[in-house]
Design an enzyme around this catalytic site. Sequence first.
Site, short mmCIF file in Angstrom:
data_model
loop_
_atom_site.label_atom_id
_atom_site.label_comp_id
_atom_site.label_asym_id
_atom_site.label_seq_id
_atom_site.Cartn_x
_atom_site.Cartn_y
_atom_site.Cartn_z
N PRO A 158 0.84 -1.19 0.00
CA PRO A 158 0.00 0.00 0.00
C PRO A 158 0.89 1.25 0.00
CG PRO A 158 -0.17 -1.17 2.12
CD PRO A 158 0.72 -1.99 1.23
N ASP A 167 14.30 2.64 6.36
CA ASP A 167 13.43 1.98 5.39
C ASP A 167 14.23 1.25 4.31
OD1 ASP A 167 11.56 3.35 6.83
OD2 ASP A 167 10.47 4.12 5.10
C1 MEV Z 1 9.32 6.11 8.14
O1 MEV Z 1 9.10 4.79 7.67
C2 MEV Z 1 10.11 6.08 9.41
C3 MEV Z 1 10.41 7.46 10.01
O2 MEV Z 1 11.14 7.19 11.23
C4 MEV Z 1 11.21 8.34 9.09
C5 MEV Z 1 12.63 7.86 8.87
O3 MEV Z 1 13.12 7.01 9.62
O4 MEV Z 1 13.26 8.37 7.91
C6 MEV Z 1 9.14 8.19 10.41
#
Ligand code: MEV
Length: 290
Positions: A80, A131
């Site tokens: 998603p 990520d």
């Molecule tokens: C996004 O998947 C995770 C966050 O911690 C942003 C990041 O780590 O770059 C919100």
Amino acid sequence: MKTGVGHGFGKLILCGEHAVVYGHPALAVAVNQGATVRLRAVEGPTHVVSPSIDDPRLLEAVISIVGESGWAVTIESDLPIGKGMGSSAAIAVALVRAFAHSQGQSISLDDVYAKAYAAEAAFHGTPSGLDHAVASRGGMLWFERGPPTVMRPAPVPPFPVVVIDSGSAGNTKDMVNGVLSRRPAVDPILAAIGDLVPKVHAALLDPASLGPLLLENHGLLKDLGVSTPVLDQLVDLAMAHGAHGAKMAGAGGGGVVLAVTPSPEGLVEAANQAGFASFIAHAAPIQEPA
Ligand code: MEV
């Protein structure tokens, strides 16, 4: 005719989103959903043949990896979009791998990570790197933003998690900037999230101990101002149906909730009956170095 293909994993953050941006640790797991990119050499400008993904930042990321001309790019993703499951990082990793493949190169995990990270900046400014570390490596990862960046394999839970989609997407860049604007007032919350990560690590193989920690993490994310009433409602729904614990996962402002429960099928059914798409996610295996 030159072609190339590559894959990147989607991810779920078990603990540490947002706090990881400020140097606290995080734990995230790759899931058996992701993005596959296919490249085909063409005359003329590089373009995206991708009916399901309509994001102007996508071409920017594509060009930063494969160049301005010479490629038709097809992206297939079963993640998603904008729901906290790392779709943009999975695409960036898949692009890097597909391009290396088209050049007949084997590419190290470190290079995949570094190139995908650079491209990912087009999507959300200054990502922590979590990520695309998970999108490239698979498995469960303990991650700390550098320097030096720490990426350490962690135990993969032997049980699946239930994912419930709130139905609305969040904008990672906006959510990260929102937290930044609330600092330093929210720093104790970020530190408390960081303190939970070793506890979550110790509970990864035990759903009954893990659950309450996930719930605590959700409460802290709520205090941080990144949850939504629907995400809170979905956590309550999971708990009302016997889950060990649940939390929003990812940047928030929309997206998904993950739940650990003794009855995954029952929770999926309950979520569906309440009008929310839901599925069971399994961990993806660790990627062997190329
Ligand atoms: C996004 O998947 C995770 C966050 O911690 C942003 C990041 O780590 O770059 C919100």
